[in-house]
Design a protein around this motif. Structure first.
Motif, mmCIF file in Angstrom:
data_model
loop_
_atom_site.group_PDB
_atom_site.id
_atom_site.type_symbol
_atom_site.label_atom_id
_atom_site.label_comp_id
_atom_site.label_asym_id
_atom_site.label_seq_id
_atom_site.Cartn_x
_atom_site.Cartn_y
_atom_site.Cartn_z
ATOM 1 N N GLU A 296 4.893 23.084 -6.142
ATOM 2 C CA GLU A 296 3.576 23.619 -5.839
ATOM 3 C C GLU A 296 2.681 22.584 -5.166
ATOM 4 O OE1 GLU A 296 1.974 25.595 -9.264
ATOM 5 O OE2 GLU A 296 3.660 26.993 -9.372
ATOM 6 N N ALA A 297 2.860 21.310 -5.527
ATOM 7 C CA ALA A 297 2.097 20.259 -4.854
ATOM 8 C C ALA A 297 2.523 20.171 -3.391
ATOM 9 C CB ALA A 297 2.314 18.918 -5.547
ATOM 10 N N ALA A 298 3.827 20.294 -3.140
ATOM 11 C CA ALA A 298 4.328 20.255 -1.764
ATOM 12 C C ALA A 298 3.764 21.422 -0.962
ATOM 13 C CB ALA A 298 5.848 20.285 -1.764
ATOM 14 N N ALA A 299 3.764 22.610 -1.559
ATOM 15 C CA ALA A 299 3.243 23.790 -0.861
ATOM 16 C C ALA A 299 1.744 23.660 -0.610
ATOM 17 C CB ALA A 299 3.539 25.047 -1.679
ATOM 18 N N ARG A 300 1.040 23.164 -1.594
ATOM 19 C CA ARG A 300 -0.420 23.028 -1.498
ATOM 20 C C ARG A 300 -0.828 21.995 -0.455
ATOM 21 N NH1 ARG A 300 -0.982 22.215 -6.466
ATOM 22 N NH2 ARG A 300 -1.034 19.947 -6.458
ATOM 23 N N MET B 233 0.839 -1.203 0.000
ATOM 24 C CA MET B 233 0.000 0.000 0.000
ATOM 25 C C MET B 233 0.873 1.251 0.000
ATOM 26 S SD MET B 233 -3.129 -0.928 -0.113
ATOM 27 C CE MET B 233 -4.005 0.545 0.428
ATOM 28 N N PRO B 234 0.439 2.328 -0.640
ATOM 29 C CA PRO B 234 1.216 3.567 -0.627
ATOM 30 C C PRO B 234 1.216 4.169 0.763
ATOM 31 C CG PRO B 234 -0.922 3.918 -1.624
ATOM 32 C CD PRO B 234 -0.784 2.446 -1.432
ATOM 33 N N PRO B 235 2.182 5.049 1.045
ATOM 34 C CA PRO B 235 2.297 5.630 2.375
ATOM 35 C C PRO B 235 1.098 6.501 2.739
ATOM 36 C CG PRO B 235 3.698 6.779 0.814
ATOM 37 C CD PRO B 235 3.172 5.566 0.106
ATOM 38 N N THR B 236 0.817 6.608 4.024
ATOM 39 C CA THR B 236 -0.281 7.448 4.497
ATOM 40 C C THR B 236 0.249 8.547 5.406
ATOM 41 O OG1 THR B 236 -0.650 5.921 6.354
ATOM 42 C CG2 THR B 236 -1.957 5.576 4.349
ATOM 43 N N THR B 237 1.523 8.870 5.279
ATOM 44 C CA THR B 237 2.139 9.882 6.126
ATOM 45 C C THR B 237 1.429 11.223 5.971
ATOM 46 O OG1 THR B 237 4.150 11.160 6.523
ATOM 47 C CG2 THR B 237 3.821 10.342 4.295
ATOM 48 N N PRO B 238 1.257 11.990 7.072
ATOM 49 C CA PRO B 238 0.631 13.310 6.972
ATOM 50 C C PRO B 238 1.593 14.359 6.408
ATOM 51 C CG PRO B 238 1.262 12.862 9.222
ATOM 52 C CD PRO B 238 1.510 11.599 8.457
ATOM 53 N N PHE B 239 2.828 13.974 6.164
ATOM 54 C CA PHE B 239 3.820 14.913 5.658
ATOM 55 C C PHE B 239 4.329 14.427 4.298
ATOM 56 C CE2 PHE B 239 4.125 15.031 10.328
ATOM 57 C CZ PHE B 239 3.744 16.341 10.527
ATOM 58 N N PRO B 240 3.593 14.719 3.243
ATOM 59 C CA PRO B 240 4.016 14.263 1.918
ATOM 60 C C PRO B 240 5.342 14.883 1.505
ATOM 61 C CG PRO B 240 2.210 15.839 1.747
ATOM 62 C CD PRO B 240 2.341 15.490 3.200
ATOM 63 N N VAL B 241 6.131 14.115 0.791
ATOM 64 C CA VAL B 241 7.455 14.552 0.356
ATOM 65 C C VAL B 241 7.532 14.414 -1.160
ATOM 66 C CG1 VAL B 241 9.937 14.267 0.610
ATOM 67 C CG2 VAL B 241 8.416 13.729 2.539
ATOM 68 N N PHE B 242 7.853 15.533 -1.824
ATOM 69 C CA PHE B 242 7.986 15.578 -3.274
ATOM 70 C C PHE B 242 9.438 15.862 -3.638
ATOM 71 C CE2 PHE B 242 3.690 16.557 -2.172
ATOM 72 C CZ PHE B 242 2.891 16.066 -3.196
ATOM 73 N N ARG B 243 9.792 15.602 -4.885
ATOM 74 C CA ARG B 243 11.170 15.875 -5.293
ATOM 75 C C ARG B 243 11.245 16.257 -6.765
ATOM 76 N NH1 ARG B 243 11.636 12.058 -9.572
ATOM 77 N NH2 ARG B 243 11.720 9.918 -8.811
#
Length: 303
Positions: free
Chosen positions: A33-37, A1-11
């Motif tokens: 922008e996805a990280a900021a949003r 299953m994909p992560p369910t962390t409340p702190f998404p991390v983009f790169r």
């Protein structure tokens, strides 16, 4: 299953083998922008495993162009060229699982084998990137012959036995593998999708002189950096099928994928460094602003 962390991390993970173009700007903006949003983190990674083509001047230019575009990222920046030992460890794990094998075939031998098969080269199956599917030379060498070739120092690459690797990954996962696509693939694919790594055949995962490939390095580093959402262009969509197999075999978490459309020129061709498409640096020197760049790539509101 994909992560369910409340702190998404983009790169954003460019390779410093040329200057950034509009397509890179679009992809970087998408991740930032996805990280900021979503209240997450935005990381920059320099994917410089290709020592022969990567240049420090391009690394510096990446930092300068992204900063000029108004983007910021966490420091320190991960450099893949400092992580070869970790990639080699991953290769050893795959070797221990028996899902990779050394391939001594040159490109000339591969083409000759295809022609000798009686199938015209233009009719031979190709992978999603247009490369010829490997015909299986050297795949089942007797141990004595394999030892002889390696002892003689003949150059080779490590290939993933895709049929065996997929079967083992599904056994380890307890069923067929899938991935979650929140963007869209080249054909509009979205949602929970089944993997088809056989589209690539037995891909190269490392070489004798470089103990990794894009497949291993990106898979290891996304996990090491805790990347939860992989935002990248649709040209990399099908590679996800291979990466899901590696994630399971190496015991790594499953991220969420968001593939986006590519920026193309007026003929419909996607932009590329090899074609020397107009870069961010050139636009800066021509007096353009970050807002001009955003308009050029179809983004309206500034950061």
């Amino acid at each position: 299953m994909p992560p369910t962390t409340p702190f998404p991390v983009f790169r954003f993970a460019p390779s410093p083998n040329g200057y950034l173009h509009l397509g890179h700007a679009y992809s970087a903006y998408q991740g930032a922008e996805a990280a900021a949003r979503e209240g997450g983190r935005f990381l920059l990674r320099i994917e410089d495993i290709d020592i022969g083509r990567c240049r420090e001047e391009y690394v510096d230019a990446i930092y300068e162009d992204l900063a000029w575009l108004g983007l910021s990222w966490e420091r320190p920046v991960l450099r893949q060229s400092a992580r070869f030992a970790l990639y080699e460890d991953a290769l050893k794990t795959l070797r221990g699982l028996g899902v990779v094998y050394p391939c001594f075939a040159t490109r000339k031998e591969i083409i000759a084998a295809i022609e000798d098969s009686g199938v015209a080269l233009e009719r031979w199956p190709r992978d999603p990137d247009g490369a010829l599917i490997y015909p299986g030379l050297y795949k089942d060498l007797p141990p004595r012959e394999l030892s002889r070739l390696m002892w003689e120092g003949i150059s080779y690459a490590w290939r993933l036995d895709m049929e065996k690797a997929k079967a083992l990954a599904e056994e380890m996962a307890g069923g067929p593998l899938t991935f979650l696509e929140e963007g869209t693939g080249p054909k509009g694919e979205t949602g929970r999708l089944p993997i088809e790594p056989e589209l690539y055949g037995d891909v190269v995962v490392a070489r004798k002189d470089v103990p990794t490939s894009y497949h291993i390095a990106v898979t290891i580093d996304d996990a090491a950096q805790g990347i939860t959402h992989i935002t990248r262009g649709q040209d990399l969509f099908y590679m996800t099928h291979v990466h899901r197999v590696l994630q399971v075999l190496l015991g790594l978490p499953e991220p969420i994928y968001r593939h986006h459309a590519l920026i193309r020129d007026e003929t419909g061709r996607r932009l590329s460094k090899t074609a020397a498409d107009r870069g961010i640096r050139e636009l800066r020197e021509a007096g353009k602003s970050p807002e001009d760049v955003r308009r050029l790539i179809g983004l309206e509101a500034a950061l």
